[in-house]
Design an enzyme around this catalytic site. Structure first.
Site, short mmCIF file in Angstrom:
data_model
loop_
_atom_site.label_atom_id
_atom_site.label_comp_id
_atom_site.label_asym_id
_atom_site.label_seq_id
_atom_site.Cartn_x
_atom_site.Cartn_y
_atom_site.Cartn_z
CE LYS A 53 37.73 68.48 84.90
NZ LYS A 53 38.31 69.69 84.35
CD GLN A 97 40.58 72.34 85.08
OE1 GLN A 97 40.51 71.13 85.00
NE2 GLN A 97 39.51 73.12 85.05
CG ASP A 120 37.89 69.18 78.05
OD1 ASP A 120 36.98 68.75 78.79
OD2 ASP A 120 38.83 69.90 78.46
#
Ligand code: NAP
Length: 291
Positions: A53, A97, A120
């Site tokens: 990322k 995460q 997300d």
């Protein structure tokens, strides 16, 4: 029949180029898009994902803010940190995460992220917006699959679309996206009876079952388009998907490989969502009446 390979590397690279251009324009207006990634503990697989990322952010010009918290961080401390980031006007996207260490409730953490920064697309407000056809952030993997289909010229409207798997992050949002594109959508799962009879109806089959090489030619109609979401390591430590590519490909009109299919799309769509979050942060009227 020889199947066309759907090239996720090429399409994800196109998307990252588009995001890079968008970020450049935002920077010219004085907005520096920023993604904050919180990682709790040092899980090696998570560290690899976070590094990917970071690399994608560096490439597209998005500022990457890394928050590595110790393994023994309490849920309360994590929620406090999320709240700080929710209130920080310099931060446009927040990602925690997963998986989190034992004892931390993933649901509570996911729900604590402001929907306007939930790049997300996991927050119920964004999941609900997708089902209602409202604007919002869409979970990156299914959003990437939609781009793969569209940019490969695959028509969805009126087609029989079958989604194998009903997880909140892949199967369910995938079904909503295909429905919004006027596909005729069936969702299958572990309680589905006569699974092959259902999957054999599919013009487009999205496989997110989480089992290595589960789907072979016996699941497929001749000429089907097959999208393989799975990522696994086989006995020889090579990557493989939820689809047995060797057996399935000869029956397909188009298929995604593993690696190089769906995988690279997820990070590309995360970048796209971050640019969207930054662009929307300066609009006078926030989305959906002030969320
Ligand atoms: P998941 O949460 O484990 O969901 C698997 C789904 O498959 C469940 O809905 C389950 O049904 C269903 N299923 C399991 N066994 C079945 C069977 N024998 N017959 C029919 N259905 C069955 O998985 P996920 O998070 O959606 O991920 C799916 C795969 O995609 C995994 O391999 C994962 O590693 C991969 N993935 C890749 C990316 C990427 O970026 N490429 C992103 C996310 C996930 P029930 O609901 O009835 O249990």
């Amino acid at each position: 029949m020889s199947a066309t390979l759907i090239d996720g590397k090429k399409i994800s690279a196109q998307i990252k180029e588009e995001v890079k251009e968008e970020v450049l324009q935002l920077r010219e207006k004085g907005i520096v898009p920023c993604l904050a990634v919180i990682q709790v503990g040092n899980d090696p697989a998570s560290s690899v994902y976070v590094r990917n990322k970071r690399k994608a952010c560096e490439y597209t010009g998005i500022r990457f803010q890394d928050d590595l918290l110790p393994e023994d961080t309490s849920q309360e401390a994590l929620l406090d940190r999320i709240q700080e980031l929710n209130e920080d006007p310099q931060v446009h996207g927040i990602l925690v995460q997963l998986p989190l260490p034992q004892g931390i409730d993933e649901k509570a953490v996911t729900y604590a992220i402001s929907p306007a920064k939930d790049v997300d697309g996991f927050h119920p407000v964004n999941a609900g917006s997708l089902f209602l056809g409202e604007k919002g952030f869409v979970s990156c993997t299914p959003a990437g699959i939609l781009q793969l289909l569209k940019r490969s010229g695959i028509e969805i409207a009126g087609k029989e679309c079958v989604v194998l798997g009903r997880s909140n992050i892949v199967g369910k949002p995938m079904a909503a996206l295909l429905l919004a594109e006027n596909g005729t959508v069936t969702v299958t799962h572990s309680k589905t009876r006569n699974l092959r009879e259902v999957t054999k109806r599919a013009d487009i089959l999205v496989v997110a079952v989480g089992k290595p090489r589960f789907v072979d030619d016996t699941f497929l109609k001749e000429g089907a388009v097959v999208i393989d979401v799975g990522i696994h390591r086989n006995e020889s430590n090579q990557l493989c998907g939820d689809v047995d590519f060797e057996k399935a490909a000869p029956r397909c009109s188009a298929i995604t490989p593993v690696p190089g299919g769906v995988g690279p799309m997820t990070v590309a769509m995360l970048m796209k969502n971050c640019a969207q979050a930054a662009a929307e942060s300066v609009q006078e009227e926030p989305r959906n009446g002030g969320r």
